[in-house]
Design an enzyme around this catalytic site. Structure first.
Site, short mmCIF file in Angstrom:
data_model
loop_
_atom_site.label_atom_id
_atom_site.label_comp_id
_atom_site.label_asym_id
_atom_site.label_seq_id
_atom_site.Cartn_x
_atom_site.Cartn_y
_atom_site.Cartn_z
N CYS A 212 16.83 40.21 4.07
CA CYS A 212 18.07 40.69 3.19
C CYS A 212 19.46 40.68 3.90
O CYS A 212 19.41 40.42 5.14
CB CYS A 212 17.88 42.13 2.49
SG CYS A 212 17.68 43.38 3.67
N GLY B 262 18.73 36.24 1.37
CA GLY B 262 17.64 36.49 0.22
C GLY B 262 17.94 36.00 -1.09
O GLY B 262 19.18 35.95 -1.58
N ASN C 174 19.05 46.39 5.70
CA ASN C 174 18.51 45.12 6.18
C ASN C 174 17.62 45.72 7.57
O ASN C 174 18.14 46.19 8.52
CB ASN C 174 19.59 44.35 6.69
CG ASN C 174 19.23 43.06 7.34
OD1 ASN C 174 18.09 42.55 7.12
ND2 ASN C 174 19.99 42.27 8.12
N GLY C 175 16.30 45.29 7.55
CA GLY C 175 15.55 45.55 8.65
C GLY C 175 14.12 46.00 8.30
O GLY C 175 13.68 45.62 6.78
N TYR D 209 18.24 30.41 13.35
CA TYR D 209 18.13 29.79 11.80
C TYR D 209 18.61 30.76 10.67
O TYR D 209 19.18 29.94 10.06
CB TYR D 209 16.49 30.00 11.59
CG TYR D 209 16.11 29.38 10.31
CD1 TYR D 209 16.19 28.17 9.81
CD2 TYR D 209 15.73 30.65 9.43
CE1 TYR D 209 15.97 27.93 8.55
CE2 TYR D 209 15.30 30.35 7.86
CZ TYR D 209 15.39 29.00 7.47
OH TYR D 209 15.01 28.65 6.21
#
Length: 572
Positions: A79, A105, A179-180, A320
């Site tokens: 996310c 996301g 996020n994580g 990436y």
């Protein structure tokens, strides 16, 4: 900035926090605080019945679904988050920032805005442009907002798991976007459930809200501190209360989080600087690992969340995940990827006529390779940006149908040529083998694969969706065996030593667990893998949450067995 002694937040328990930020520019005063306890209103784009009707995965309808669910056989970021304080157009700016973070996301999006001390939420399944429209944004007034885009891997995305989450507790309401991934999620949730907590989702983020709600610390940001002291793993989070925006990053700094400011003084937090650029916010700095930043009418205050070890930022953000135009962990993503390609051109040179990329993630590394090798860069593969996740199947099965929908070879570039094709990574290897086959069928005389990252041998537990170690081709095969499997004339990866040498003094500050199998925060037992939500948020137990074991046997499946397995999957 107020000192620890003079801060309005000073309490006996606050002595463990150390301020460490320069004096901020003054912010204008937000709406007056209401005397009533804040409420929260949730407006959902799609009813849960429209998303999923049971706790089972969406059934696989065809052999091509694997291609779309794997989405080019790449690791996926879970996310992206954004937070804005001090702008009358906060929700609309949040909407634009989420557009810039859409690559992080694509399964769900949400925004929580604060107006007159009321937290109002709009969430939905799909792209940002599908979830929000003018009328939805009109329902989100206020000068503070947080937003989230989410990625999920298991069937349909569940609306209950779409963030930001909003919850009411004794002293008001709080919204959070995360996020994580928490590696001790199972233990924390089990302990909370034993003490009577009731969970409404299968997301580890909900654990954070429960920990905040049961905390006795005052003021609010100390509740976050107390909650985070119990968390293990990766978390870059933004919180919204009736009068404060709070940003926090875990002590290792696994996932990125940056801070910027608009010309009117509004403070912005986002996962990447590309989101700041879109809404014309000036990048100021990263949120430091182990730092908590509180923004309210008194300005910006920064505290050290806890004593933090050496940072371990995710190197795959540069390989990436992040957009090339972002600055992540203080380094240009574009320059990193270009350098990766240049290293490959020097260390893994091969006689060739043309250099091409697997779009879009391999383009910058391919440009670096071509420039260093003195060989023309050409568009040998054209990517279709109009392919969704549903399509009409051909009546007669076509080999590599899924890949051909997304990637089209350019015969004029490839025919009779010795081709170097650059990609960012190889995960399972199935898509790479299909790409090599496409290129050769288009007339390429030779196909030489160059991968702008080291071989991936370990799963990630820190907010990245990767297959189990047994599914990772580099965990089962040597480079030569992989080359034989994918059918290329040669294959070379970026070496881990060259990668670390490029990073220089920053080398110790990155996490290389996916390349080494050595984890900065060691997962124990069964760890929930990102995106593996098997229930709809309304039912399902801890045991129904799929996961990956830390210790996995190295399955030395042979090349011929792998090829046989692939052919079985294609013809099934």
């Amino acid at each position: 900035m107020a000192s620890a002694a003079t801060s309005p937040y000073t309490t006996p328990s606050a002595t463990r926090l150390t301020p460490h930020a320069p004096p901020p520019k003054p912010l204008f005063t937000p709406h007056p605080k209401t005397l009533l306890k804040p409420l929260h209103i949730t407006l959902s784009k799609n009813p849960i019945s429209d998303i999923i009707s049971s706790s089972h995965k969406t059934p696989k309808t065809s052999e091509y679904d694997d291609f779309f669910s794997d989405d080019d056989d790449k690791p996926r970021e879970e996310c992206g988050v954004v937070g804005i304080y001090g702008d009358a157009e906060a929700s609309r700016l949040c909407y634009l920032a989420l557009h810039a973070l859409q690559h992080r996301g694509q399964e769900g999006a949400g925004i929580v805005a604060v107006h007159d001390s009321i937290l109002q939420s709009v969430t939905g399944v799909g792209l940002v442009s599908e979830v929000f429209n003018q009328s939805k944004l009109d329902q989100l007034p206020g000068d503070m907002a947080i937003g989230h885009v989410r990625y999920s891997t298991a069937g349909s995305s569940m609306l209950k798991n779409v963030q930001p989450f909003v919850a009411g507790y004794k002293f008001g309401s709080v919204g959070v976007a995360h996020n994580g991934n928490l590696v001790n999620y199972q233990a924390l949730r089990g302990e909370l459930e034993d003490n009577g907590s009731i969970f409404n989702t299968s997301s580890d983020t909900e654990v954070v809200l429960h920990l905040i709600a049961i905390s006795k610390a005052r003021p609010f940001f100390l509740r976050i501190v107390e909650a985070c002291e119990k968390l293990e793993g990766a978390y870059s989070m933004v919180f919204a209360t009736e009068d404060k925006l709070v940003a926090v990053r875990d002590p290792f700094g696994f996932r990125p989080l940056v801070m910027g400011r608009r010309s009117n003084g509004a403070v912005v937090f986002a996962s990447e600087t590309c989101a700041l650029d879109l809404i014309e916010a000036t990048y100021e700095r990263e949120v430091n690992p182990g730092e908590i930043i509180v923004v309210d009418k008194d300005g910006v205050q920064s505290f050290c969340l806890m004593t933090h070890p050496e940072p371990k930022s995710c190197i795959f953000e540069h390989i990436y995940f992040s957009l090339p135009n972002s600055v992540v962990f203080g380094r240009s993503v574009y320059e990193s990827r270009r350098a990766f390609g240049e290293i490959l051109a020097v260390e893994s040179a091969v006689d060739c006529d043309v250099v091409i990329a697997v779009p879009d993630s391999g383009v910058v590394a391919a440009l670096g390779y071509a420039a260093k090798a003195g060989v023309p860069f050409q568009q040998g593969l054209i990517r279709s940006h109009y392919v969704g996740r549903t399509f009409i199947e051909p009546s007669q099965k076509i080999r590599d149908f899924g890949v051909k929908l997304k990637l089209s070879p350019v015969r004029a570039v490839l025919e009779g040529k010795r081709v170097v094709v650059v990609d960012d990574s190889i995960v399972r290897g199935t898509t790479s083998s299909k790409i090599v086959r496409l290129l050769k069928e288009a007339g390429a005389k030779e196909v030489h694969m160059r991968i702008a990252s080291p071989p991936i041998i370990g799963s990630c537990y820190y907010g990245v969706d990767t297959p189990s170690a047994e599914e990772l081709i580099s965990n089962r095969m040597s480079v030569e065996e992989i080359r034989e499997f994918i059918g290329s004339d040669s294959l070379a990866f970026l070496s881990i030593d060259s990668l670390k040498k490029l990073l220089g003094d920053d080398c110790p500050n990155f996490c290389y667990a996916c390349f080494s199998g050595k984890y900065p925060v060691e997962p124990t037992g069964k760890v929930k893998r990102v995106g593996d939500f098997l229930d709809d948020g309304l039912s399902g137990s801890m045991e129904s949450i799929d996961g990956g074991w830390l210790q996995g046997s190295r399955n030395k499946m042979g090349v011929e067995e792998m090829k046989f397995k692939e052919e079985i999957e294609i013809s099934a």
